[in-house]
Scaffold this motif. Structure first.
Motif: not given
Length: 416
Positions: A79-82, A85-90, A273-276, A314-318
Motif C-alpha cells: 500500500p505504501l512504497s518508495v 532510486s527515488y528514496a534519497l530525493q524524497i 510530492e507525487t503520490e503515484r 495505494a501510494v507510490e512516492l516516486g
C-alpha cells in the motif's frame, strides 16, 4: 485596465480543481481562460476512484500510518512504497511527513480538513446543479472492511474522531455487511458503513462535462505549458514553453503535481510530492458492486462507475519521471480477486496518475508571497475531486477580494 494587461483570470490546469475554480470565477462575472499542458481531465482527474470522501477527515500523516509504514515499505507492491532510486530525493519530504504525524499537528490538520470538507459538501450539489451535472451524483455509501476484531479495534480512534465531528457510520458484523454488499470473502469479519460517502458516475466524464459547461458560458481552454510567472505592474506575466508571454490581471495556479515547478519561478519552495496512484478498470459486469468497498489494511478500494468497476489506490512516492510500475495494478487486482471471489478480472484497462501531495495532507490554498495577483490551489492528494467545489468557492472569494468562506490560514502555501 492597464495597457497590455488582459482583463480577468487565467487558470493554469484543466483538472477537476482548476476547472471548478474557473467556473466559480466565471460565475462571479470574470472573464476566465484556462491553460492546460495536455487536455482537460488528462491527469489524476481521469483515473481517480470517483469518491466525494467528505468523511475522510483524518490526514494521511498520522501516528497510525507511522505504525503501518515500516511493514508496508518492505513490500515493493504494498500500500505504501518508495522506489529505491527515488528514496534519497524524497527524504526531506518524508522528514516533514514524519513531523506532521505528531498528535498536535494531526489535531490541527484534522480540524482544517474538516472545515474544508464541510464547505465542499455544502457547495457540491449547488455546483453540480449549476453545471448540469447533478444527475452524475451517486449516494451509495462506503463500506470499510476488516479481517479481525483487532483490526477494527485499531481503527476505532479514527471513528471516534469522525463521530466527534458528527459523521454518521455503523459498525457491522459479517451478516450485516453481506446485506449491503454480498460476495465478500469470509476473511472479512467486521466492517464500518458510512452512508454519507458520495461518488460521481465517472470522474473523467464529469471533468469533461465541466469543461463543456465552462466553454458554453464563454470560457476558453487553450493548450499551453506554463513555465513561469512574474509579477508585473497591474498583473502577472506568464511564460509558456513555446517562448510566448502574456500579461493578465490574475492567475490561479491549479496545475496539480506540476504546480510547485511553476511556483518556484515566483521564489517559493513548496514541498509538493507525487503520490503515484494505480488502478485497473474492469467491465461493468465484472462484479455486482453495490457500494464502494475500502480494503484499508491493503490500501485500495473497489468502486462502481458508470464505465466499469475500478480497482485502485495505494501510494507510490516516486515523483514525476520514473516509468509506471504496473505490477502494482496487477497486485491490487490479484487481491481483489481473492477478496471478492465472484470478481471477473478479464478485460481490464490499467492506469497510473499523479496525485499532488503535501506533507501534512492539506492542500495549498492562498495567495503567492510574491504577489496577491497569483492564487494557489493545489496539493489535494487523493481528495482533489472531494474538495473541488469547496476549493473553487475559496478561489472565487480570493480573486474577487471577498472574505473567504472559511479560515484559509491552515492551507497557507507559506506554512512550510
Amino acid at each position: 485596465m492597464k495597457t497590455g494587461i488582459e482583463p480577468g483570470v487565467v487558470v493554469i490546469g484543466a483538472g477537476v480543481v482548476g476547472l471548478s475554480a474557473a467556473i466559480a470565477a466565471q460565475a462571479r462575472g470574470l472573464a476566465v481562460t484556462v491553460l492546460e499542458r495536455e487536455a482537460p481531465a488528462a491527469g489524476a482527474s481521469a483515473g481517480n476512484a470517483g469518491a466525494f470522501a467528505f468523511t475522510d477527515i483524518l490526514p494521511l500523516a498520522s501516528p497510525g500510518i507511522l505504525r503501518k509504514a515500516p511493514k508496508w515499505l518492505l513490500d515493493p507492491l504494498g500500500p505504501l512504497s518508495v522506489p529505491p532510486s527515488y528514496a534519497l530525493q524524497i527524504a526531506p519530504w518524508m522528514f516533514r511527513f514524519w513531523r506532521a504525524c505528531s498528535a498536535r499537528r494531526v489535531a490541527h490538520s484534522t480540524a482544517a480538513q474538516t472545515a474544508l470538507m464541510d464547505l465542499s459538501r455544502a457547495e457540491l450539489e449547488p455546483f453540480l446543479g449549476a453545471t448540469g451535472t447533478l444527475a452524475m451524483l451517486r449516494k451509495e455509501g462506503n463500506l470499510q472492511v476488516y479481517e479481525s476484531q483487532a483490526e477494527l479495534n485499531a481503527a476505532l480512534p479514527g471513528w471516534k474522531a469522525r463521530e466527534a465531528h458528527g459523521i454518521e457510520f455503523r459498525h457491522m458484523d459479517a451478516a450485516e455487511m453481506a446485506a449491503i454488499q454480498p460476495g465478500l470473502a469470509p476473511r472479512f469479519t467486521h466492517g464500518t458503513f458510512t452512508p454519507g460517502w458520495y461518488s460521481i458516475a465517472d470522474p473523467k466524464l464529469y471533468t469533461l462535462a465541466l469543461a463543456d459547461h465552462f466553454r458554453a458560458k464563454g470560457g476558453r481552454i487553450e493548450r499551453a505549458e506554463v513555465l513561469g510567472l512574474r509579477p508585473v505592474e497591474g498583473g502577472v506575466e506568464i511564460t509558456t514553453a513555446d517562448g510566448g508571454t502574456r500579461r493578465v490581471e490574475k492567475v490561479v495556479l491549479a496545475a496539480g503535481a506540476f504546480s510547485h515547478q511553476v511556483a518556484r519561478t515566483l521564489g517559493e519552495s513548496i514541498p509538493l510530492e507525487t503520490e503515484r496512484g494505480y488502478n485497473t478498470t474492469l467491465p461493468s459486469d465484472a462484479f455486482d458492486l453495490r457500494t464502494q468497498v475500502t480494503f484499508g489494511g491493503h490500501g485500495f478500494v473497489v468502486t462502481r462507475l458508470s464505465t466499469g468497476i475500478r480497482v485502485g489506490g495505494a501510494v507510490e512516492l516516486g515523483g514525476l519521471k520514473l516509468p509506471p510500475n504496473f505490477r502494482r495494478s496487477e497486485a491490487m487486482l490479484e487481491k481483489a480477486k481473492a477478496f471478492l471471489p465472484g470478481l471477473k478480472p478479464a478485460g481490464g484497462v490499467q492506469w497510473m496518475g499523479f496525485r499532488p501531495s503535501l506533507p501534512d495532507s492539506l492542500p495549498a490554498i492562498g495567495r503567492a508571497r510574491a504577489t496577491p495577483d497569483v492564487v494557489y490551489a493545489f496539493g489535494h492528494g487523493h481528495l482533489g475531486l472531494t474538495q473541488s467545489a469547496g476549493t473553487a468557492r475559496l478561489v472565487a472569494d480570493l480573486v474577487t477580494g471577498r472574505p473567504t468562506a472559511i479560515d484559509i490560514a491552515p492551507f497557507s502555501p507559506q506554512r512550510f
